[in-house]
Design a protein around this motif. Structure first.
Motif, mmCIF file in Angstrom:
data_model
loop_
_atom_site.group_PDB
_atom_site.id
_atom_site.type_symbol
_atom_site.label_atom_id
_atom_site.label_comp_id
_atom_site.label_asym_id
_atom_site.label_seq_id
_atom_site.Cartn_x
_atom_site.Cartn_y
_atom_site.Cartn_z
ATOM 1 N N UNK A 19 -21.814 5.249 23.215
ATOM 2 C CA UNK A 19 -21.100 5.734 24.400
ATOM 3 C C UNK A 19 -21.008 7.253 24.359
ATOM 4 N N UNK A 20 -20.719 7.796 23.174
ATOM 5 C CA UNK A 20 -20.663 9.262 23.048
ATOM 6 C C UNK A 20 -22.028 9.882 23.334
ATOM 7 N N UNK B 261 -14.468 14.749 31.086
ATOM 8 C CA UNK B 261 -14.322 14.752 29.629
ATOM 9 C C UNK B 261 -13.982 13.324 29.212
ATOM 10 N N UNK B 262 -14.783 12.748 28.323
ATOM 11 C CA UNK B 262 -14.534 11.396 27.811
ATOM 12 C C UNK B 262 -14.081 11.506 26.372
ATOM 13 N N UNK C 162 -20.840 14.914 32.050
ATOM 14 C CA UNK C 162 -19.857 14.237 31.199
ATOM 15 C C UNK C 162 -19.929 14.818 29.792
ATOM 16 N N UNK C 163 -18.792 15.260 29.284
ATOM 17 C CA UNK C 163 -18.683 15.799 27.925
ATOM 18 C C UNK C 163 -17.919 14.805 27.069
ATOM 19 N N UNK C 164 -18.498 14.396 25.943
ATOM 20 C CA UNK C 164 -17.770 13.574 24.978
ATOM 21 C C UNK C 164 -16.993 14.490 24.039
ATOM 22 N N UNK C 165 -15.688 14.266 23.950
ATOM 23 C CA UNK C 165 -14.835 15.002 23.013
ATOM 24 C C UNK C 165 -14.431 14.028 21.917
ATOM 25 N N UNK C 166 -14.897 14.283 20.695
ATOM 26 C CA UNK C 166 -14.822 13.271 19.639
ATOM 27 C C UNK C 166 -13.954 13.745 18.478
ATOM 28 N N UNK D 4 -29.536 -3.302 15.580
ATOM 29 C CA UNK D 4 -28.991 -2.203 16.386
ATOM 30 C C UNK D 4 -29.222 -2.425 17.880
ATOM 31 N N UNK D 5 -28.149 -2.446 18.631
ATOM 32 C CA UNK D 5 -28.214 -2.567 20.084
ATOM 33 C C UNK D 5 -27.362 -1.482 20.706
ATOM 34 N N UNK D 6 -26.901 -1.703 21.901
ATOM 35 C CA UNK D 6 -25.969 -0.769 22.551
ATOM 36 C C UNK D 6 -26.529 0.641 22.701
ATOM 37 N N UNK D 7 -27.850 0.778 22.739
ATOM 38 C CA UNK D 7 -28.414 2.086 23.034
ATOM 39 C C UNK D 7 -28.879 2.898 21.848
ATOM 40 N N UNK D 8 -28.521 2.495 20.621
ATOM 41 C CA UNK D 8 -28.870 3.299 19.459
ATOM 42 C C UNK D 8 -30.363 3.498 19.286
#
Length: 267
Positions: free
Chosen positions: A122-123, A59-60, A107-111, A148-152
Motif C-alpha cells: 500500500x505504501x 497524505x496516507x 499521494x504521499x505515504x508517511x510511514x 508474495x501477493x498484494x503487489x510486491x
C-alpha cells in the motif's frame, strides 16, 4: 463536485486543510492491520478523493506508531479453519491497488514503524514514500508460507531491480528506512521528530503546483507501471490464494507468530 464525507469511513480517518487531505489507517490496537472492512474502505476512498475538488494532495499514514502491519490474521485463520467458501477474493485485492494507481491526485505515504505484508505494498503504491528513521519495510508473505501477493512482485522489481527484489521477496526480511532510501525503495528517510513537518512541506509544494499537469504526469507514469506489471500481479494473486490453504502456510504462520513481536501480527 461533492466533498468527501468522513462519516462514511470507520477505518480511515479523514482530515482536510489547505487542499491537503490526510488519510489515516485507524486500527491502532493491531498496528493498523487491514481488516476486511478497512480493505473495502481502501478500495473505494480513491474515487471519493478524486471527486472532491477541495483536495489537491493526499497524505496516507497510520495511526500511532505503525503504518500498517499487514493483514488481520484472525480473519485469515478463521477462513482457513472453515475452508474456502465461494470465489477467492482476488478481485478485491486487484481493485485496491488498481484504484490507488488510477487515483488522479498525488499521494504521499508517511510511514512510521512497520509497513509489512499488504502494508508495504500500500505504501509503495503511493506516488512518494517518506519514512521516519526506524521505520521498516517488509513483504513478509513468504515468512508466513504464503506466495508474495498484494503487489510486491510488481513494485519491488521495478524499484530495486530483479536480483535484489527476489532477495527480499524470497527471504521476507525487513528493510530499515535508511537503507530503503539508499537503495531506492522509498524517496526519503528523515528523523522521526522531523517527519510531520517534512511531509507537510512536501505536500504544500505539490498543492501549489499546476494540478492538471501534475495529475496527468502521474497518470501517464502509472499507466506504464500497470502495463509492465499486470501479468505478474495477476499471477501473484493466484499463487497467494493457492498457498493460503497449504501446510506451508499453517507451519509458517505458527513459526512466525511464535516470535511474539507485535509487528508479526500482520502477514
Amino acid at each position: 463536485m461533492p466533498a468527501i464525507d468522513p462519516s462514511q469511513y470507520e477505518w480511515i480517518k479523514i482530515e482536510k486543510k489547505d487542499g491537503i487531505a490526510t488519510l489515516t489507517l485507524n486500527n491502532p490496537r493491531r498496528k493498523n492491520a487491514v481488516s476486511r472492512p478497512m480493505h473495502k474502505e481502501l478500495e473505494r476512498i480513491w474515487d471519493d478523493v478524486d471527486r472532491d475538488d477541495d483536495i489537491r494532495v493526499v497524505i496516507l499514514t497510520g495511526e500511532g506508531d505503525a503504518f500498517c502491519a499487514g493483514t488481520d490474521l484472525s480473519v485469515q485463520d478463521a477462513e482457513n479453519e472453515s475452508g474456502r467458501k465461494g470465489r477467492p477474493p482476488t478481485k478485491s485485492a486487484r481493485r485496491l491497488f488498481w484504484n490507488m494507481l488510477d487515483a488522479e491526485k498525488p499521494v504521499i505515504a508517511k510511514v512510521r514503524g512497520p509497513a509489512y505484508g499488504v502494508g508495504v505494498n500500500i505504501a509503495l503504491a503511493c506516488d512518494m514514500v517518506i519514512a521516519a528513521e526506524g521505520a521498516r519495510f517488509c513483504d513478509s508473505h513468504v515468512r508466513m508460507g504464503i506466495a508474495p501477493g498484494d503487489g510486491g512482485v510488481a513494485f519491488f522489481p521495478l524499484l530495486l531491480g530483479f536480483h535484489r527484489a527476489k532477495e527480499y521477496l524470497m527471504l521476507g526480511e525487513p528493510i530499515e528506512a535508511r537503507k530503503a532510501a539508499d537503495i531506492g525503495l522509498i524517496n526519503y528517510c528523515v528523523p522521526g521528530d522531523e517527519l510531520d513537518a517534512f511531509v507537510d512541506g512536501y505536500a504544500r509544494r505539490l498543492a501549489a503546483g499546476p494540478p492538471l499537469a501534475i495529475s496527468y504526469g502521474k497518470m501517464s507514469v502509472n499507466l506504464l507501471l500497470k502495463q509492465m506489471t499486470a501479468g505478474a500481479f495477476e499471477t501473484s494473486l493466484a499463487y497467494d490464494q493457492l498457498t493460503l490453504f497449504t501446510e506451508d502456510h499453517k507451519e509458517g504462520a505458527r513459526a512466525f507468530l511464535e516470535k511474539r513481536d507485535p509487528v508479526f501480527r500482520g502477514s
